[in-house]
Design an enzyme around this catalytic site. Structure first.
Site, PDB file in Angstrom:
ATOM      1  N   THR A   1      -3.525  -7.102  26.352  1.00 63.51           N
ATOM      2  CA  THR A   1      -2.443  -6.405  27.042  1.00 63.51           C
ATOM      3  C   THR A   1      -1.565  -7.411  27.789  1.00 63.51           C
ATOM      4  OG1 THR A   1      -3.682  -4.364  27.159  1.00 63.51           O
ATOM      5  CG2 THR A   1      -1.968  -4.668  28.818  1.00 63.51           C
TER       6      THR A   1
ATOM      7  N   LYS B   1       0.590 -15.336  11.992  1.00 63.05           N
ATOM      8  CA  LYS B   1      -0.149 -16.372  12.731  1.00 63.05           C
ATOM      9  C   LYS B   1      -1.541 -15.875  13.126  1.00 63.05           C
ATOM     10  CE  LYS B   1      -0.877 -17.528  16.954  1.00 63.05           C
ATOM     11  NZ  LYS B   1      -2.235 -18.120  16.974  1.00 63.05           N
TER      12      LYS B   1
ATOM     13  N   GLU C   1     -11.218  -4.699  30.717  1.00 63.34           N
ATOM     14  CA  GLU C   1     -11.779  -4.960  29.390  1.00 63.34           C
ATOM     15  C   GLU C   1     -12.583  -6.265  29.417  1.00 63.34           C
ATOM     16  OE1 GLU C   1      -9.146  -6.235  26.171  1.00 63.34           O
ATOM     17  OE2 GLU C   1     -10.056  -4.727  24.883  1.00 63.34           O
TER      18      GLU C   1
ATOM     19  N   CYS D   1     -11.550  -3.897  20.213  1.00 58.50           N
ATOM     20  CA  CYS D   1     -10.588  -3.287  21.135  1.00 58.50           C
ATOM     21  C   CYS D   1     -10.947  -1.835  21.433  1.00 58.50           C
ATOM     22  CB  CYS D   1      -9.188  -3.367  20.547  1.00 58.50           C
ATOM     23  SG  CYS D   1      -9.132  -2.778  18.847  1.00 58.50           S
TER      24      CYS D   1
ATOM     25  N   GLU E   1      -0.513  -3.641  19.420  1.00 59.26           N
ATOM     26  CA  GLU E   1      -1.862  -3.058  19.446  1.00 59.26           C
ATOM     27  C   GLU E   1      -2.657  -3.864  20.468  1.00 59.26           C
ATOM     28  OE1 GLU E   1      -2.990  -0.489  17.746  1.00 59.26           O
ATOM     29  OE2 GLU E   1      -1.568  -0.229  16.114  1.00 59.26           O
TER      30      GLU E   1
HETATM   31  P1  NAP Z   1      -4.625 -12.746  22.903  1.00 58.84           P
HETATM   32  O1  NAP Z   1      -5.057 -13.850  23.773  1.00 58.84           O
HETATM   33  O2  NAP Z   1      -3.568 -11.830  23.387  1.00 58.84           O
HETATM   34  O3  NAP Z   1      -4.164 -13.420  21.528  1.00 58.84           O
HETATM   35  C1  NAP Z   1      -3.745 -12.676  20.416  1.00 58.84           C
HETATM   36  C2  NAP Z   1      -2.896 -13.564  19.552  1.00 58.84           C
HETATM   37  O4  NAP Z   1      -1.672 -13.880  20.218  1.00 58.84           O
HETATM   38  C3  NAP Z   1      -3.531 -14.908  19.212  1.00 58.84           C
HETATM   39  O5  NAP Z   1      -3.157 -15.278  17.918  1.00 58.84           O
HETATM   40  C4  NAP Z   1      -2.899 -15.799  20.263  1.00 58.84           C
HETATM   41  O6  NAP Z   1      -2.952 -17.159  19.984  1.00 58.84           O
HETATM   42  C5  NAP Z   1      -1.492 -15.283  20.308  1.00 58.84           C
HETATM   43  N1  NAP Z   1      -0.755 -15.565  21.530  1.00 58.84           N
HETATM   44  C6  NAP Z   1      -1.211 -16.012  22.723  1.00 58.84           C
HETATM   45  N2  NAP Z   1      -0.190 -16.126  23.599  1.00 58.84           N
HETATM   46  C7  NAP Z   1       0.934 -15.742  22.942  1.00 58.84           C
HETATM   47  C8  NAP Z   1       2.304 -15.626  23.315  1.00 58.84           C
HETATM   48  N3  NAP Z   1       2.736 -15.911  24.540  1.00 58.84           N
HETATM   49  N4  NAP Z   1       3.186 -15.173  22.395  1.00 58.84           N
HETATM   50  C9  NAP Z   1       2.775 -14.839  21.145  1.00 58.84           C
HETATM   51  N5  NAP Z   1       1.499 -14.949  20.745  1.00 58.84           N
HETATM   52  C10 NAP Z   1       0.577 -15.379  21.630  1.00 58.84           C
HETATM   53  O7  NAP Z   1      -5.845 -11.830  22.476  1.00 58.84           O
HETATM   54  P2  NAP Z   1      -7.243 -12.287  21.901  1.00 58.84           P
HETATM   55  O8  NAP Z   1      -8.063 -12.807  23.017  1.00 58.84           O
HETATM   56  O9  NAP Z   1      -7.040 -13.163  20.707  1.00 58.84           O
HETATM   57  O10 NAP Z   1      -7.813 -10.916  21.346  1.00 58.84           O
HETATM   58  C11 NAP Z   1      -8.486 -10.014  22.125  1.00 58.84           C
HETATM   59  C12 NAP Z   1      -7.581  -8.878  22.556  1.00 58.84           C
HETATM   60  O11 NAP Z   1      -7.039  -8.227  21.405  1.00 58.84           O
HETATM   61  C13 NAP Z   1      -8.328  -7.808  23.293  1.00 58.84           C
HETATM   62  O12 NAP Z   1      -7.607  -7.411  24.427  1.00 58.84           O
HETATM   63  C14 NAP Z   1      -8.420  -6.665  22.289  1.00 58.84           C
HETATM   64  O13 NAP Z   1      -8.574  -5.405  22.866  1.00 58.84           O
HETATM   65  C15 NAP Z   1      -7.148  -6.816  21.548  1.00 58.84           C
HETATM   66  N6  NAP Z   1      -7.213  -6.153  20.231  1.00 58.84           N
HETATM   67  C16 NAP Z   1      -6.516  -4.985  20.042  1.00 58.84           C
HETATM   68  C17 NAP Z   1      -6.591  -4.306  18.829  1.00 58.84           C
HETATM   69  C18 NAP Z   1      -5.847  -3.030  18.630  1.00 58.84           C
HETATM   70  O14 NAP Z   1      -5.685  -2.635  17.470  1.00 58.84           O
HETATM   71  N7  NAP Z   1      -5.371  -2.361  19.656  1.00 58.84           N
HETATM   72  C19 NAP Z   1      -7.362  -4.840  17.794  1.00 58.84           C
HETATM   73  C20 NAP Z   1      -8.055  -6.030  18.014  1.00 58.84           C
HETATM   74  C21 NAP Z   1      -7.963  -6.680  19.245  1.00 58.84           C
HETATM   75  P3  NAP Z   1      -4.334 -17.986  20.257  1.00 58.84           P
HETATM   76  O15 NAP Z   1      -4.705 -18.413  18.916  1.00 58.84           O
HETATM   77  O16 NAP Z   1      -4.037 -19.116  21.132  1.00 58.84           O
HETATM   78  O17 NAP Z   1      -5.286 -17.057  20.903  1.00 58.84           O
END
Ligand code: NAP
Ligand code: MG
Length: 493
Positions: free
Chosen positions: A252, A198, A403, A306, A272
């Site tokens: 997180t 997804k 963050e 990230c 991640e």
């Molecule tokens: P996010 O809000 O956590 O969303 C990540 C993904 O999860 C999106 O596809 C999101 O859908 C989905 N999602 C949201 N709620 C969910 C739930 N309850 N259950 C399952 N899936 C759910 O994060 P983001 O804002 O997209 O991305 C930014 C974050 O990613 C930052 O904190 C960044 O540090 C982290 N990141 C980490 C890495 C790493 O390798 N450690 C790499 C890249 C990014 P939506 O389409 O609605 O958002």
């Protein structure tokens, strides 16, 4: 308009030895985007049973790019069923055969690199120079790398008999939409799993293009399924009983929710999550090189990274010089049209993310920090944030601890390596870090004690499919990339 050449127009070899393209601004018209996309289930695009669609926008213009299906619970169910059906045959295929499909995907990606780069920049706002020279070449490299492992799994873990886990449910964020898809899909397939992925709500297009490419590569139906939607779709996927392994990259906060919901199930998982990396400059470092490194660490991809170096620690004796040089360099950064090859900082990915970043700028000022932004003209439409730095911050400031995920840097000073280490490790995160010094011994001392999964020395934000990536503490569980990345997709007995 320039007439497009069929194959080698603009092809050049970049320094890392990976082929990349050089799209001229007028090439933006060559990216073929359909008006509407269905869900990729069982090897073809289907209408969503939910009957719902949502719009995806270009964050640099706020204009609509396409309509994309929103997968409901029934759709997720169909995708998981397709993956389950495909699993027995795919997992029994000899590794060398699976590898051939992965090599084919990698080669097709290289052939269509231009189109992928342009769509990545249109849908997500990142500068074309980055999607062209970093994202797309790394995506191809990732598929090549794991293609090479597919027929060598029995040698990777001596004394063990690796077996695929089953159906992987994979959820990815919007900051590196195509690269995160590659990080998830390539190792899963190499190890003989099938999957449902997804993409993020704001950046679904390159994953859907990848679905087209995977179909063209002749991958058996149902091995890869792509379901678009928002958080509810992701939640339905990770909680589906037909999923054996969950791979999540994102915040997180959501990672914690997923971990809670998986507790007590038989599912294995990798998470991640977020980061707040420390980038540490010693007085003996090459300061000009370090300043370039700081720019790359925090302004690459608008700081939507990230592992971004969002906290800078400068040794006190050179702090004045470094900050002056950094401000001078920030004045030369060009903010604007992501499809312009000269753009350094593109559009913020969404209105929501811009509001979050603006909120943190306000918090920084209220906390008494001093803010610097170079004068720059921002386009009238779209979501933009100039490169920003804060000085006079405290270790406890929210802009130091939390963050922000934008082009915002918090600068602190230190006197001794011990002080730098103590401050650097003092956050809930532990994803990455950087050290700038002329002394090899100092590099070893610091990298050994920084509690971070990835530490760069005299460079930053360098990625390679062969090196594992992942965090400590609230930055996540498990590793992706390299040999370690295989373990997440195998039962090792
Ligand atoms: P996010 O809000 O956590 O969303 C990540 C993904 O999860 C999106 O596809 C999101 O859908 C989905 N999602 C949201 N709620 C969910 C739930 N309850 N259950 C399952 N899936 C759910 O994060 P983001 O804002 O997209 O991305 C930014 C974050 O990613 C930052 O904190 C960044 O540090 C982290 N990141 C980490 C890495 C790493 O390798 N450690 C790499 C890249 C990014 P939506 O389409 O609605 O958002
Ligand atoms: Mg978009």
């Amino acid at each position: 308009m320039r007439t497009p050449e069929p194959t080698t127009d603009g092809l050049k070899l970049d320094f890392s030895g990976i082929w990349s393209y050089d799209p001229a601004p007028e090439d933006r018209g060559h990216a073929k985007i359909d008006a509407r996309y269905g869900l990729f289930i069982g090897g073809r695009f289907v209408e969503p049973k939910s009957g719902r669609y949502f719009d995806t926008h270009n964050p640099a213009t706020e204009s609509k790019l396409a309509e994309v299906a929103e997968a409901g619970a029934e759709d997720v169910d169909a995708a998981v069923a397709a993956a389950r059906k495909a699993f027995p045959a795919w997992s029994k295929l000899p590794g060398a055969e699976r590898g051939k499909y992965l090599f084919r995907i990698a080669r097709l990606l290289q052939e269509r690199a231009r189109e992928f780069a342009v769509i990545e920049s249109l849908d997500g706002g990142k500068p074309i120079r980055e999607s062209r020279d970093v994202d797309v070449p790394l995506v191809a490299a990732h598929f090549f790398y794991y293609a090479g492992w597919a027929d060598k799994l029995q040698y990777a873990f001596p004394g063990k008999t690796p077996k695929p886990i089953g159906v992987a449910g994979q959820v990815i964020p919007w900051n590196f939409p195509l690269l995160m898809a590659a990080w998830k899909i390539a190792p899963a397939l190499a190890c003989g799993n099938t999957l449902v992925l997804k993409p993020a709500e704001t950046t679904p297009l390159t994953a859907l293009k990848l679905a087209e490419l995977i179909r063209d590569a002749g991958l058996p139906d149902g091995v890869v399924n792509i379901v678009t939607g928002a958080g509810a779709t992701g939640s339905a996927l990770v909680n589906h009983p037909g999923v054996d392994k969950v791979a999540f990259t994102g915040s997180t906060a959501v990672g914690k929710k997923i971990m809670e919901s998986l507790a007590g199930t038989r599912k294995s998982y990798t998470l991640e999550l977020g980061g707040k990396a420390a980038n540490i400059i010693f007085e003996d470092a090459s300061l000009d090189q370090a300043v370039e490194g700081v720019v790359n660490a925090i302004f690459f991809n608008q700081g939507h990274v990230c592992c971004a170096g969002s906290r800078l620690f400068v040794q006190e004796s050179v702090a004045g010089t470094v900050i002056r040089k950094l401000k001078d360099r920030m004045q030369t950064l060009r903010v604007g049209d992501p499809l312009d090859k000269n753009t350094d900082i593109g559009a913020i990915n969404s209105r929501m993310q811009l509001d979050k970043i603006s909120g943190y700028l306000k918090i920084g000022l209220e906390e008494g920090a001093e803010m610097y932004q170079p004068a720059c003209e921002l386009p009238g439409k779209g979501y933009w944030c100039p490169p920003t730095l804060f000085t006079n911050v405290a270790q406890s400031s929210r802009i130091v601890q939390e963050e922000i995920f934008g082009p915002v840097l918090a600068i602190q000073t230190f006197r001794t390596p011990e002080e730098a280490l103590e401050k650097a490790n003092n956050t809930p995160y532990g994803l990455s870090g950087g050290v700038w010094t002329d002394k090899g011994s100092k590099i070893f001392k610091m990298t050994g004690k920084l509690r971070a999964g990835v530490v760069w020395a005299n460079t930053f934000n360098k990625f390679d499919p062969a090196s594992p990536f992942g965090g400590y503490k609230e930055s996540g569980v498990g590793r992706e990339g390299g040999l370690h990345g295989l373990m997440a997709y195998l039962n090792l007995e």
